[in-house]
Design a protein around this motif. Structure first.
Motif, PDB file in Angstrom:
ATOM      1  N   GLU A  63       0.842  -1.198   0.000  1.00 30.43           N
ATOM      2  CA  GLU A  63       0.000   0.000   0.000  1.00 30.43           C
ATOM      3  C   GLU A  63       0.878   1.250   0.000  1.00 30.43           C
ATOM      4  N   GLY A  64       0.461   2.260  -0.754  1.00 24.47           N
ATOM      5  CA  GLY A  64       1.187   3.524  -0.773  1.00 24.47           C
ATOM      6  C   GLY A  64       2.315   3.592  -1.773  1.00 24.47           C
ATOM      7  N   ASP A  65       2.593   2.503  -2.497  1.00 20.02           N
ATOM      8  CA  ASP A  65       3.676   2.516  -3.488  1.00 20.02           C
ATOM      9  C   ASP A  65       3.254   3.257  -4.755  1.00 20.02           C
ATOM     10  N   HIS A  66       4.240   3.514  -5.616  1.00 22.43           N
ATOM     11  CA  HIS A  66       4.000   4.048  -6.950  1.00 22.43           C
ATOM     12  C   HIS A  66       4.346   2.947  -7.957  1.00 22.43           C
ATOM     13  N   ILE A  67       3.396   2.648  -8.833  1.00 25.32           N
ATOM     14  CA  ILE A  67       3.589   1.575  -9.815  1.00 25.32           C
ATOM     15  C   ILE A  67       3.899   2.184 -11.174  1.00 25.32           C
ATOM     16  N   TYR A  68       5.074   1.861 -11.706  1.00 24.80           N
ATOM     17  CA  TYR A  68       5.490   2.372 -13.011  1.00 24.80           C
ATOM     18  C   TYR A  68       5.244   1.279 -14.045  1.00 24.80           C
ATOM     19  N   GLY A  69       4.504   1.620 -15.112  1.00 23.77           N
ATOM     20  CA  GLY A  69       4.225   0.589 -16.101  1.00 23.77           C
ATOM     21  C   GLY A  69       3.491   1.111 -17.320  1.00 23.77           C
ATOM     22  N   ASP A  70       3.070   0.170 -18.175  1.00 26.27           N
ATOM     23  CA  ASP A  70       2.415   0.510 -19.438  1.00 26.27           C
ATOM     24  C   ASP A  70       0.907   0.321 -19.312  1.00 26.27           C
ATOM     25  N   LEU A  71       0.166   1.431 -19.457  1.00 21.51           N
ATOM     26  CA  LEU A  71      -1.291   1.412 -19.389  1.00 21.51           C
ATOM     27  C   LEU A  71      -1.836   1.250 -20.796  1.00 21.51           C
ATOM     28  N   LYS A  72      -2.778   0.314 -20.963  1.00 19.34           N
ATOM     29  CA  LYS A  72      -3.288   0.041 -22.304  1.00 19.34           C
ATOM     30  C   LYS A  72      -4.760  -0.329 -22.241  1.00 19.34           C
ATOM     31  N   ALA A  73      -5.536   0.219 -23.201  1.00 21.98           N
ATOM     32  CA  ALA A  73      -6.949  -0.140 -23.322  1.00 21.98           C
ATOM     33  C   ALA A  73      -7.052  -1.471 -24.054  1.00 21.98           C
ATOM     34  N   THR A  74      -7.910  -2.360 -23.548  1.00 23.78           N
ATOM     35  CA  THR A  74      -8.086  -3.670 -24.202  1.00 23.78           C
ATOM     36  C   THR A  74      -8.666  -3.498 -25.597  1.00 23.78           C
ATOM     37  N   GLU A  75      -9.599  -2.575 -25.727  1.00 24.82           N
ATOM     38  CA  GLU A  75     -10.156  -2.250 -27.033  1.00 24.82           C
ATOM     39  C   GLU A  75      -9.804  -0.810 -27.376  1.00 24.82           C
ATOM     40  N   GLY A  76      -9.336  -0.586 -28.564  1.00 22.33           N
ATOM     41  CA  GLY A  76      -8.935   0.759 -28.952  1.00 22.33           C
ATOM     42  C   GLY A  76      -7.417   0.890 -29.005  1.00 22.33           C
ATOM     43  N   GLU A  77      -6.956   2.088 -29.300  1.00 22.49           N
ATOM     44  CA  GLU A  77      -5.539   2.314 -29.524  1.00 22.49           C
ATOM     45  C   GLU A  77      -4.840   3.007 -28.361  1.00 22.49           C
ATOM     46  N   PHE A  78      -5.571   3.305 -27.287  1.00 19.13           N
ATOM     47  CA  PHE A  78      -4.939   4.053 -26.201  1.00 19.13           C
ATOM     48  C   PHE A  78      -3.843   3.243 -25.522  1.00 19.13           C
ATOM     49  N   GLU A  79      -2.672   3.860 -25.368  1.00 16.81           N
ATOM     50  CA  GLU A  79      -1.554   3.223 -24.682  1.00 16.81           C
ATOM     51  C   GLU A  79      -0.602   4.318 -24.205  1.00 16.81           C
ATOM     52  N   LYS A  80      -0.174   4.220 -22.944  1.00 18.27           N
ATOM     53  CA  LYS A  80       0.744   5.214 -22.408  1.00 18.27           C
ATOM     54  C   LYS A  80       1.488   4.655 -21.199  1.00 18.27           C
ATOM     55  N   THR A  81       2.746   5.037 -21.066  1.00 14.57           N
ATOM     56  CA  THR A  81       3.534   4.661 -19.896  1.00 14.57           C
ATOM     57  C   THR A  81       3.234   5.649 -18.783  1.00 14.57           C
ATOM     58  N   VAL A  82       2.864   5.130 -17.609  1.00 12.72           N
ATOM     59  CA  VAL A  82       2.428   5.990 -16.509  1.00 12.72           C
ATOM     60  C   VAL A  82       3.094   5.582 -15.201  1.00 12.72           C
ATOM     61  N   THR A  83       3.001   6.471 -14.216  1.00  5.65           N
ATOM     62  CA  THR A  83       3.366   6.142 -12.838  1.00  5.65           C
ATOM     63  C   THR A  83       2.108   6.310 -12.000  1.00  5.65           C
ATOM     64  N   LEU A  84       1.608   5.219 -11.449  1.00  7.93           N
ATOM     65  CA  LEU A  84       0.358   5.212 -10.708  1.00  7.93           C
ATOM     66  C   LEU A  84       0.617   5.383  -9.214  1.00  7.93           C
ATOM     67  N   GLY A  91     -11.463  12.556 -11.759  1.00  2.00           N
ATOM     68  CA  GLY A  91     -10.237  13.255 -11.393  1.00  2.00           C
ATOM     69  C   GLY A  91      -9.047  12.350 -11.133  1.00  2.00           C
ATOM     70  N   GLN A  92      -9.312  11.026 -10.944  1.00  4.10           N
ATOM     71  CA  GLN A  92      -8.213  10.121 -10.593  1.00  4.10           C
ATOM     72  C   GLN A  92      -7.348   9.753 -11.792  1.00  4.10           C
ATOM     73  N   TRP A  93      -7.905   9.810 -13.002  1.00  7.43           N
ATOM     74  CA  TRP A  93      -7.060   9.582 -14.180  1.00  7.43           C
ATOM     75  C   TRP A  93      -5.939  10.622 -14.209  1.00  7.43           C
ATOM     76  N   GLU A  94      -6.308  11.842 -13.840  1.00 10.68           N
ATOM     77  CA  GLU A  94      -5.310  12.920 -13.870  1.00 10.68           C
ATOM     78  C   GLU A  94      -4.405  12.867 -12.633  1.00 10.68           C
ATOM     79  N   GLU A  95      -5.001  12.777 -11.432  1.00 11.39           N
ATOM     80  CA  GLU A  95      -4.232  12.857 -10.194  1.00 11.39           C
ATOM     81  C   GLU A  95      -3.395  11.602  -9.937  1.00 11.39           C
ATOM     82  N   ALA A  96      -3.956  10.443 -10.192  1.00 13.61           N
ATOM     83  CA  ALA A  96      -3.258   9.196  -9.857  1.00 13.61           C
ATOM     84  C   ALA A  96      -2.425   8.649 -11.013  1.00 13.61           C
ATOM     85  N   PHE A  97      -2.971   8.727 -12.240  1.00 17.08           N
ATOM     86  CA  PHE A  97      -2.275   8.156 -13.401  1.00 17.08           C
ATOM     87  C   PHE A  97      -1.448   9.197 -14.168  1.00 17.08           C
TER      88      PHE A  97
END
Length: 440
Positions: free
Chosen positions: A162-183, A215-221
């Protein structure tokens, strides 16, 4: 020359300026003669060209220039002699076609906006609130937790908690959205965060977009509003790294990092210093907030009849091409409040002989420079060069920095004067109550 004023309303008028030949011709003739003496026209020795030729070549341009100069000087002199306060700049009206070669007499119209008077009686009938933000134990504890987290050691564990930051690749299962994020797991719901606890590198976590609150897409991701606008359906986040900040210990090394070497030597002294620092910062915020609220109270209590139609037209002309009528309509209420306060402040200052002194401008600027350098840890080293920094700053923006500082100090004096004259209720606020006020 004849200058007349035709009032259209209580705060708008048309200024008419009539010029005849006697008003401008002597100056035109003098300038043309001077041109003739200095001219270098092909076929003639320098300064020997016939005056008739010089008139044909330069007569119209000299006439236009002299008429405009006379108009500007005459209008400014006339307006300075009036008892009302001019707002904005005079707006020249369409005169139609001018025949500069044949006309002898000219008439020009200028629309002006003004206020006849600025009225405000400072007495106990005007009621205002003086706010004071009190630093409580809750805020102290939140600040201590934040500092210990901020100055703790960073690690990259194999398994997340709990409380960690997860660095990784975020991807939509359907569609073209993909981005490397820190959660940031602290900024999403506990239910969703649970999916990311106890996992290791290369783990693939699935979750629904509906589980990410507003707001969590912006604040957390860390996504932009544009990126998050249409996100829907199933997503995966493939873990590339796990970042964790270990909580710093409350020891001398930690104390020195926050306040500098040997400033505090115990946990008790440290907490006291944190409380004093927070209280000092919030004292400044509550002072600014009180001043802004007081401006609103005084503005609402005043009698200032602004020429709204004129000011809107002037704002469009003055910002030609940069703003639209819709922009002006939208922003005008804020502009009108600021203009009214400026008129009020100057009126109170004039009537009560309130003014900012040059020495106060210098001292306030030194204070500002010290605070800026202190934040970077360079305060002590910069003191010897303080006069140079202050001088350079105040000369900046073609002297506008000096005028802004002068106005700021005068405004503070005016507000302090007003607070002594009106009825003031003092009110203590917690930081949460203060945030609620700001949100209104």
């Amino acid at each position: 020359m004849e200058i007349t004023q035709d009032k259209h309303s209580a705060n708008q008028a048309l200024i008419k300026i009539k010029l005849n030949e006697a008003d401008y011709q002597p100056k035109v003739e003098a300038k043309l003669k001077d041109f003739a003496k200095k001219s270098n026209i092909k076929g003639f020795r320098p300064g020997k060209a016939p005056i008739s030729m010089v008139k044909n070549m330069y007569g119209t341009s000299v006439l236009v220039e002299e008429v405009n100069t006379i108009l500007s000087e005459s209008l400014n002199t006339y307006l300075k002699e009036q008892t009302f306060k001019i707002l904005g700049d005079p707006l020249p009206q369409d005169q139609g076609t001018i025949d500069w070669k044949a006309q002898k007499d000219f008439e020009f119209d200028y629309k002006i906006g003004f206020v006849e008077s600025v009225e405000l009686t400072l007495d106990s009938k005007i009621k205002a609130t003086k706010y004071s933000i009190k630093v409580d134990d809750k805020l102290i504890n939140e600040t201590l937790d934040s500092l210990k987290s901020q100055y703790g050691n960073s690690t990259n564990p194999e398994v997340s908690e709990e409380g960690d930051h997860i660095y990784g690749d975020l991807k939509a299962t359907e569609g073209e959205f993909e981005k490397t994020v820190t959660l940031d797991l602290t900024k999403i719901t506990k239910k969703l965060a649970g999916k990311f606890v106890g996992i290791s590198k290369e783990a693939v976590v699935e979750f629904e977009a509906k589980d990410v609150k507003k707001g969590q897409w912006e604040e957390a991701f860390g996504l932009s509003e544009e990126e998050s606008a249409d996100l829907d359906g199933l997503f995966t986040l493939t873990v590339k790294n796990i970042n964790r900040t270990e909580t710093a210990e409350m020891n001398q090394e930690f104390f020195d990092k926050i306040f500098g070497p040997d400033q505090v030597s115990s946990e008790e002294e440290f907490i006291t210093k944190v409380r004093e620092t927070l209280q000092g910062n919030y004292d400044k915020e509550s002072k600014l907030f009180t001043e802004e609220e007081l401006k609103k109270v005084l503005t609402d209590a005043s009698k200032v009849d602004l020429p709204e139609a004129f000011l809107k037209e002037w704002l469009l002309v003055a910002n030609q091409g940069k703003v639209t009528e819709e922009d002006v309509e939208k922003e005008f209420p804020v502009y009108a409040k600021q203009l009214t306060w400026s008129l009020l402040s100057n009126e109170i200052a004039t009537k009560n002989e309130i003014k900012a002194e040059h020495e106060e401008v210098i001292e306030r600027t030194k204070q500002m420079v010290r605070e800026q350098f202190a934040a970077s840890g360079l305060g002590a080293q910069m003191e010897d060069s303080m006069d140079i920094f202050v001088d350079n700053y105040l000369k900046g923006e073609e002297g506008q920095n000096y005028m802004n500082m002068l106005t700021s100090i005068q405004n503070e004096k005016v507000l302090a004067f007003a607070l002594d004259k009106i009825s003031v209720e003092e009110k203590d606020l917690t930081i949460d109550e203060f945030k609620e006020l700001l949100a209104k």
